[in-house]
Write an enzyme that holds these catalytic residues in place. Structure first.
Site, PDB file in Angstrom:
ATOM      1  N   HIS A  83       0.837  -1.214   0.000  1.00 35.27           N
ATOM      2  CA  HIS A  83       0.000   0.000   0.000  1.00 35.27           C
ATOM      3  C   HIS A  83       0.865   1.254   0.000  1.00 35.27           C
ATOM      4  CE1 HIS A  83       0.317   1.113   4.366  1.00 35.27           C
ATOM      5  NE2 HIS A  83       0.356  -0.195   4.590  1.00 35.27           N
ATOM      6  N   ASP A  85      -0.165   4.445   0.876  1.00 37.38           N
ATOM      7  CA  ASP A  85      -0.471   5.507   1.836  1.00 37.38           C
ATOM      8  C   ASP A  85       0.292   5.307   3.129  1.00 37.38           C
ATOM      9  OD1 ASP A  85      -2.159   3.218   2.396  1.00 37.38           O
ATOM     10  OD2 ASP A  85      -3.245   4.484   3.820  1.00 37.38           O
ATOM     11  N   ASP A 145       6.251   2.001   6.389  1.00 36.26           N
ATOM     12  CA  ASP A 145       4.927   1.370   6.388  1.00 36.26           C
ATOM     13  C   ASP A 145       4.060   2.130   5.386  1.00 36.26           C
ATOM     14  OD1 ASP A 145       2.517   0.146   6.947  1.00 36.26           O
ATOM     15  OD2 ASP A 145       2.329   0.975   8.956  1.00 36.26           O
ATOM     16  N   GLU A 179      -4.808   1.960   2.827  1.00 40.77           N
ATOM     17  CA  GLU A 179      -4.834   0.857   3.789  1.00 40.77           C
ATOM     18  C   GLU A 179      -4.935   1.376   5.212  1.00 40.77           C
ATOM     19  OE1 GLU A 179      -2.963  -2.124   6.598  1.00 40.77           O
ATOM     20  OE2 GLU A 179      -2.389  -0.054   6.146  1.00 40.77           O
ATOM     21  N   GLU A 180      -4.257   2.488   5.490  1.00 44.30           N
ATOM     22  CA  GLU A 180      -4.181   2.984   6.862  1.00 44.30           C
ATOM     23  C   GLU A 180      -5.529   3.460   7.407  1.00 44.30           C
ATOM     24  OE1 GLU A 180      -1.769   2.627   8.764  1.00 44.30           O
ATOM     25  OE2 GLU A 180       0.025   2.383   7.539  1.00 44.30           O
ATOM     26  N   ASP A 202       3.867  -6.229   4.399  1.00 44.40           N
ATOM     27  CA  ASP A 202       3.434  -5.170   5.316  1.00 44.40           C
ATOM     28  C   ASP A 202       3.649  -5.576   6.773  1.00 44.40           C
ATOM     29  OD1 ASP A 202       2.356  -2.735   6.078  1.00 44.40           O
ATOM     30  OD2 ASP A 202       0.269  -3.327   5.760  1.00 44.40           O
ATOM     31  N   HIS A 384       4.427   4.420  12.475  1.00 46.43           N
ATOM     32  CA  HIS A 384       3.482   5.425  12.963  1.00 46.43           C
ATOM     33  C   HIS A 384       4.148   6.373  13.966  1.00 46.43           C
ATOM     34  CE1 HIS A 384      -0.435   3.096  11.787  1.00 46.43           C
ATOM     35  NE2 HIS A 384       0.557   2.879  10.929  1.00 46.43           N
TER      36      HIS A 384
END
Length: 414
Positions: A83, A85, A145, A179-180, A202, A384
């Protein structure tokens, strides 16, 4: 197997400089324009490396094919997914820093000296001494990520396209948005992807292949109070902000993410917006088992019911929405995708591990829809946060794993 680590690094460095933070409040798909910038870049790069069937559709999915080199007719069609994003909590246009041959000393990030990586406090960093470590500058996410996963898929595809002597079946590539915020596979068509089995890239620790995730719901609570001029509010005003505070304080602390671990689920308020007249609270609910998830719904409902009884003049509107389900429920019926992944990890010189991951992946959604999709490691850590980092050597091992995986699925064909 010789992986071009420098090409892998340069791809990753390009990708992390593109701002692709997603936005859960956006009604567009993808949710932010920056994601289109990276998707278009990937479309262009796929054409450059010689992939077939390259498309970027109107919903922001990039698809491509690495054509089969095997003469076998019965090799399952495999997909690799990443992904584009990044998480919503921090900016994501990174200024990446490469710490060559990391020597084990603390890494202080220049844009915010409070952000520091130390082998004594940063999980897995000690194992990466001697590696080339990539971080951001301290003001943003790095975006590993899942841009590490995207770079790994691109490099594995490039390697196979450049080595037609490696026998494998058809491999489909997919890069998706959002995805997030839980929308990553909402508009993916399984027929368009055209795969029998898939893997998301991921996950974190080298050697990791995941086949158990949380089951997840979201919840929204809207509280409408009674408006009044504050000078004449006595016995009239009902302050929605105060009710929101009472609601949040009534949620059991033992069910908070900051007090749970291992196989415990949680209730997590993620955002509050509003005024004295009206407030909206967004939450996520997580548990590995469906009965545990149901009990967390019941807990939220009970707290709301208590407030509704205590303040009948206010309006409380509570809604839940299913997000994804534990992919173990489907994968345990046929563990071949997991076992083949474990064999690929062993061929790449790693010991396979399969922890129960306290999160979810796009594979959770795909597996529930009938496409078995375990999740493979990328080497990313500290996600994150401004302290996010990744090892180039671990990313190269993930590329090697995918190449072995392509061969293993070919060996299984008829």
């Amino acid at each position: 197997m010789k992986i071009d680590a420098e090409d892998l690094l340069q791809r990753f460095l390009r990708y992390v400089q593109v701002d692709t933070r997603s936005d859960s409040h956006s009604e567009t798909f993808p949710s932010t324009p920056g994601q289109w910038d990276l998707l278009r870049l990937l479309e262009s790069e796929l054409r450059e490396i010689g992939a077939a069937d390259v498309t970027l559709n109107a919903n922001g999915y990039v698809y491509a094919t690495v054509p089969a080199t095997s003469a076998k007719a019965g090799v399952p069609r495999m997909a690799w997914c990443g992904h584009v994003d990044t998480a919503t909590n921090l900016p994501s246009a990174a200024k990446p820093i490469v710490h060559r041959a990391y020597d084990g000393r603390p890494i202080t990030l220049p844009d915010d000296p409070k952000q520091r990586l130390d082998v004594d406090t940063t999980p897995h960093l000690r194992e990466a001494i001697g590696h080339d470590i990539i971080t951001a500058s301290g003001a943003t996410l790095l975006g590993a990520d899942d841009k590490s996963g995207v770079a790994i898929v691109m490099e594995a595809a490039r390697h196979l396209l450049g080595h037609p002597e490696i026998t494998h079946g058809v491999i489909r590539l997919c890069f998706n948005p959002d995805e997030e915020i839980g929308r990553g596979m909402h508009k993916l068509g399984l027929a368009e992807l055209g795969a029998d089995v898939a893997y998301t890239l991921d996950s974190e620790v080298p050697g990791e292949i995941d086949f158990e995730t949380f089951s997840a719901d979201s919840a929204e609570l809207e509280i409408e109070g009674v408006a009044a001029h504050p000078g004449w509010a006595k016995d009239v005003m009902v302050n929605a902000l105060r009710l929101a505070g009472r609601f949040l304080s009534a949620l059991p602390r033992e069910l908070a993410p900051e007090t749970t671990s291992d196989r415990d689920g949680f209730i997590h308020p993620v955002e509050v917006r509003g005024t004295a007249d009206k407030v909206k609270i967004w939450m996520i609910l997580r548990d590995f088992e469906l009965d545990g998830l149901a009990s967390k719904r019941a807990c939220v409902e009970s707290v709301v019911a208590g407030l509704r009884a205590a303040e009948p003049r206010a309006r409380f509107d509570l809604t839940f929405k299913e997000q994804y389900r534990n992919m173990r429920y489907w994968l345990e019926k046929d563990m071949r995708p997991v076992e083949f992944g474990r064999e690929a990890l062993r061929r790449a010189g790693m010991t396979p591990v399969s922890p129960s991951i306290r999160g979810g992946t796009d594979g959770s959604n795909l597996t529930a829809r009938g496409l078995p999709t375990p999740n493979l490691f990328t080497g990313m850590h500290g996600v994150h946060s401004q302290r996010e980092w990744v090892s180039l050597q671990d990313m190269a091992k993930a590329v090697e794993t995918l190449v072995h995986l392509a061969q293993i699925w070919e060996e299984s064909g008829s």
